[in-house]
Write a protein that holds these residues in place. Structure first.
Motif, PDB file in Angstrom:
ATOM      1  N   PHE A 345       0.833  -1.207   0.000  1.00 25.41           N
ATOM      2  CA  PHE A 345       0.000   0.000   0.000  1.00 25.41           C
ATOM      3  C   PHE A 345       0.865   1.253   0.000  1.00 25.41           C
ATOM      4  O   PHE A 345       0.582   2.228  -0.714  1.00 25.41           O
ATOM      5  CB  PHE A 345      -0.908  -0.024   1.227  1.00 25.41           C
ATOM      6  N   LEU A 346       1.952   1.244   0.791  1.00 24.68           N
ATOM      7  CA  LEU A 346       2.848   2.400   0.832  1.00 24.68           C
ATOM      8  C   LEU A 346       3.534   2.613  -0.511  1.00 24.68           C
ATOM      9  O   LEU A 346       3.705   3.767  -0.954  1.00 24.68           O
ATOM     10  CB  LEU A 346       3.885   2.194   1.940  1.00 24.68           C
ATOM     11  N   ALA A 347       3.932   1.536  -1.171  1.00 21.61           N
ATOM     12  CA  ALA A 347       4.589   1.663  -2.470  1.00 21.61           C
ATOM     13  C   ALA A 347       3.638   2.251  -3.508  1.00 21.61           C
ATOM     14  O   ALA A 347       4.011   3.135  -4.299  1.00 21.61           O
ATOM     15  CB  ALA A 347       5.103   0.298  -2.924  1.00 21.61           C
ATOM     16  N   ILE A 348       2.382   1.803  -3.528  1.00 23.42           N
ATOM     17  CA  ILE A 348       1.402   2.338  -4.485  1.00 23.42           C
ATOM     18  C   ILE A 348       1.124   3.805  -4.202  1.00 23.42           C
ATOM     19  O   ILE A 348       1.089   4.630  -5.125  1.00 23.42           O
ATOM     20  CB  ILE A 348       0.107   1.502  -4.421  1.00 23.42           C
ATOM     21  N   CYS A 349       0.916   4.158  -2.933  1.00 19.27           N
ATOM     22  CA  CYS A 349       0.593   5.542  -2.588  1.00 19.27           C
ATOM     23  C   CYS A 349       1.755   6.477  -2.887  1.00 19.27           C
ATOM     24  O   CYS A 349       1.560   7.584  -3.415  1.00 19.27           O
ATOM     25  CB  CYS A 349       0.206   5.629  -1.117  1.00 19.27           C
ATOM     26  N   SER A 350       2.972   6.054  -2.537  1.00 26.49           N
ATOM     27  CA  SER A 350       4.123   6.928  -2.786  1.00 26.49           C
ATOM     28  C   SER A 350       4.369   7.100  -4.286  1.00 26.49           C
ATOM     29  O   SER A 350       4.675   8.208  -4.754  1.00 26.49           O
ATOM     30  CB  SER A 350       5.360   6.353  -2.100  1.00 26.49           C
ATOM     31  N   THR A 351       4.222   6.029  -5.046  1.00 23.20           N
ATOM     32  CA  THR A 351       4.400   6.139  -6.501  1.00 23.20           C
ATOM     33  C   THR A 351       3.327   7.020  -7.116  1.00 23.20           C
ATOM     34  O   THR A 351       3.609   7.875  -7.974  1.00 23.20           O
ATOM     35  CB  THR A 351       4.377   4.744  -7.137  1.00 23.20           C
ATOM     36  N   GLY A 352       2.076   6.828  -6.708  1.00 23.81           N
ATOM     37  CA  GLY A 352       0.995   7.665  -7.228  1.00 23.81           C
ATOM     38  C   GLY A 352       1.171   9.123  -6.862  1.00 23.81           C
ATOM     39  O   GLY A 352       0.918  10.017  -7.691  1.00 23.81           O
ATOM     40  N   ALA A 353       1.608   9.394  -5.632  1.00 21.44           N
ATOM     41  CA  ALA A 353       1.820  10.787  -5.226  1.00 21.44           C
ATOM     42  C   ALA A 353       2.939  11.435  -6.040  1.00 21.44           C
ATOM     43  O   ALA A 353       2.856  12.606  -6.412  1.00 21.44           O
ATOM     44  CB  ALA A 353       2.150  10.833  -3.732  1.00 21.44           C
ATOM     45  N   TRP A 354       3.990  10.658  -6.316  1.00 21.22           N
ATOM     46  CA  TRP A 354       5.080  11.208  -7.121  1.00 21.22           C
ATOM     47  C   TRP A 354       4.640  11.484  -8.555  1.00 21.22           C
ATOM     48  O   TRP A 354       4.944  12.551  -9.105  1.00 21.22           O
ATOM     49  CB  TRP A 354       6.268  10.259  -7.104  1.00 21.22           C
ATOM     50  N   LYS A 355       3.926  10.554  -9.140  1.00 22.31           N
ATOM     51  CA  LYS A 355       3.507  10.731 -10.541  1.00 22.31           C
ATOM     52  C   LYS A 355       2.480  11.841 -10.681  1.00 22.31           C
ATOM     53  O   LYS A 355       2.489  12.577 -11.678  1.00 22.31           O
ATOM     54  CB  LYS A 355       2.944   9.419 -11.076  1.00 22.31           C
ATOM     55  N   LEU A 356       1.576  11.970  -9.703  1.00 23.14           N
ATOM     56  CA  LEU A 356       0.496  12.959  -9.816  1.00 23.14           C
ATOM     57  C   LEU A 356       0.903  14.335  -9.328  1.00 23.14           C
ATOM     58  O   LEU A 356       0.455  15.349  -9.883  1.00 23.14           O
ATOM     59  CB  LEU A 356      -0.733  12.478  -9.041  1.00 23.14           C
ATOM     60  N   LEU A 357       1.742  14.402  -8.290  1.00 24.42           N
ATOM     61  CA  LEU A 357       2.068  15.697  -7.684  1.00 24.42           C
ATOM     62  C   LEU A 357       3.551  16.024  -7.798  1.00 24.42           C
ATOM     63  O   LEU A 357       3.911  17.135  -8.201  1.00 24.42           O
ATOM     64  CB  LEU A 357       1.657  15.690  -6.201  1.00 24.42           C
ATOM     65  N   GLY A 358       4.393  15.109  -7.425  1.00 23.56           N
ATOM     66  CA  GLY A 358       5.819  15.417  -7.356  1.00 23.56           C
ATOM     67  C   GLY A 358       6.462  15.620  -8.704  1.00 23.56           C
ATOM     68  O   GLY A 358       7.200  16.603  -8.911  1.00 23.56           O
ATOM     69  N   GLN A 359       6.202  14.727  -9.637  1.00 23.01           N
ATOM     70  CA  GLN A 359       6.853  14.827 -10.937  1.00 23.01           C
ATOM     71  C   GLN A 359       6.445  16.081 -11.710  1.00 23.01           C
ATOM     72  O   GLN A 359       7.317  16.755 -12.267  1.00 23.01           O
ATOM     73  CB  GLN A 359       6.570  13.566 -11.753  1.00 23.01           C
TER      74      GLN A 359
END
Length: 373
Positions: A345-359
């Motif tokens: 769950f942490l891996a999915i959330c962190s990846t999604g946050a990076w792709k949607l907001l961080g990147q």
């Protein structure tokens, strides 16, 4: 004709509602667009979760619950008071005890108490290891990242050992005043594994021990309870024992004084039995008075000694073991399934946050830097 202020043209929508709906739809579309990346992140999280879950050693917890004797009024029902009443003395009064149940956590966490646990004999459930607790601590497993963390210190120690010619002598006893680094580390490890908690309302004391072998955990928990009980008993009867030892010595001295006075009187009486001089009678009366006075003091000290001996038993606290130690059947730490699910769950959330907001934010920063450059 009054104008209806609440009327709104059907083609005109509330901008706030429209923005909220567009935002959610946009987020949903972005999530769908990066679903392959999220699948990859879930796979990586699954592999990482399996590695971490298998690396964490199992731990077992044993909990023992004690119900100590409450300090009540023993002035009328104690053994010391009973002995005093039979021997003609007055009722003894109890002073407030300096050691109560609330100090159990501090006692269990103290360095001298933990050092006493080092020599406890323990045996693993499979019977392969039968040693002391301090030696068992070296056999406990650690996660692989623990070895990585300890690698620099181990390397420095190995280098020092190459250049040091003198061999360190192994101390026969541990000095609580000056612990070595290894001893201090084991004390800290045990202090985390062995804890005590007291319910201030009911005075119930709960001893909790957490180690990696179920049988060792139960043995240590039982040993902690026994040592805690003995520690409190020794403290409670220490003053009574000191008083009793002092009265024992005083009793012997007064007994010898009485025997000496009795012997002098008997010898003088036998020697001057047929002599009718007044001086002889006066000396005889004086020796008899000395003998009677010595007997009174001797008898009084004997009464006090009996009361002191009874008080030792009276001062011993009583502990009722509500929940005894038993070998646990299941590990107590977070299950490996929960660790696996949490990491995925942490891996999915962190990846999604990076792709949607961080990147996008990072790309915007890079773009501004290129424009200004």
């Amino acid at each position: 004709m009054s104008e209806n202020k609440n009327y709104q043209h059907p083609d005109i929508q509330d901008p706030e509602n429209d923005e909220l709906e567009i935002d959610w739809m946009e987020i949903l579309r972005k999530i769908i667009a990066i679903r392959k990346t999220l699948y990859k992140a879930a796979g990586v999280g699954l592999v990482l979760g399996i590695i971490i879950a298998l690396s964490i050693p199992k731990q077992y917890t044993v909990t023992v619950t004690l119900s100590p004797e409450m300090n009540g009024d023993k002035a009328n029902g104690g053994l010391a008071s009973l002995a005093s009443s039979f021997l003609g003395g007055g009722a003894s009064s109890n002073s407030p005890d300096a050691l109560n149940a609330t100090l159990a956590p501090d006692i269990v966490a103290s360095t001298p108490f933990i050092l006493e646990l080092f020599n406890t004999r323990v045996q693993t459930l499979d019977g392969e290891l039968d040693t002391t607790l301090v030696a068992y601590l070296d056999e406990q497993k650690s996660p692989w990242w623990g070895y990585i963390k300890a690698a620099p210190g181990m390397a420095i120690g190995a280098i020092k050992s190459l250049f040091s010619e003198e061999t360190e002598s192994v101390p026969t006893e541990i000095n609580p005043f000056q612990l070595t680094q290894k001893e201090a580390a084991k004390v800290g490890e045990l202090r985390k594994s062995v804890t005590a908690d007291v319910d201030l309302k009911t005075a119930m004391t709960t001893i909790t021990v957490t180690l990696q072998d179920p049988k060792v955990t139960a043995i240590v928990a039982d040993s902690v309870v026994a040592k805690l009980q003995q520690y409190i008993i020794d403290y409670r009867i220490k003053k009574a024992k000191e008083d009793c030892a002092y009265l024992e010595q005083l009793y012997k001295e007064r007994q010898q004084e009485y025997y000496d006075a009795q012997s002098k009187y008997a010898h003088y009486f036998d020697t001057n039995r047929n002599i009718a001089f007044q001086s002889v009678r006066a000396e005889q009366e004086r020796l008899q008075n000395d003998m009677n006075l010595a007997y009174q003091v001797y008898s009084q000290v004997a009464q006090q000694l009996q009361v002191a001996r009874a008080k030792i038993q009276e001062e011993k606290p009583v502990f009722a073991v509500v929940e005894p130690a038993s070998i646990p059947l299941q590990p107590s730490e977070t299950s490996r399934k929960m660790i696996l699910i949490g990491i995925v769950f942490l891996a999915i959330c962190s990846t999604g946050a990076w792709k949607l907001l961080g990147q996008p934010y990072w790309n915007n920063i890079l773009f501004n830097m290129k424009v200004k450059g």
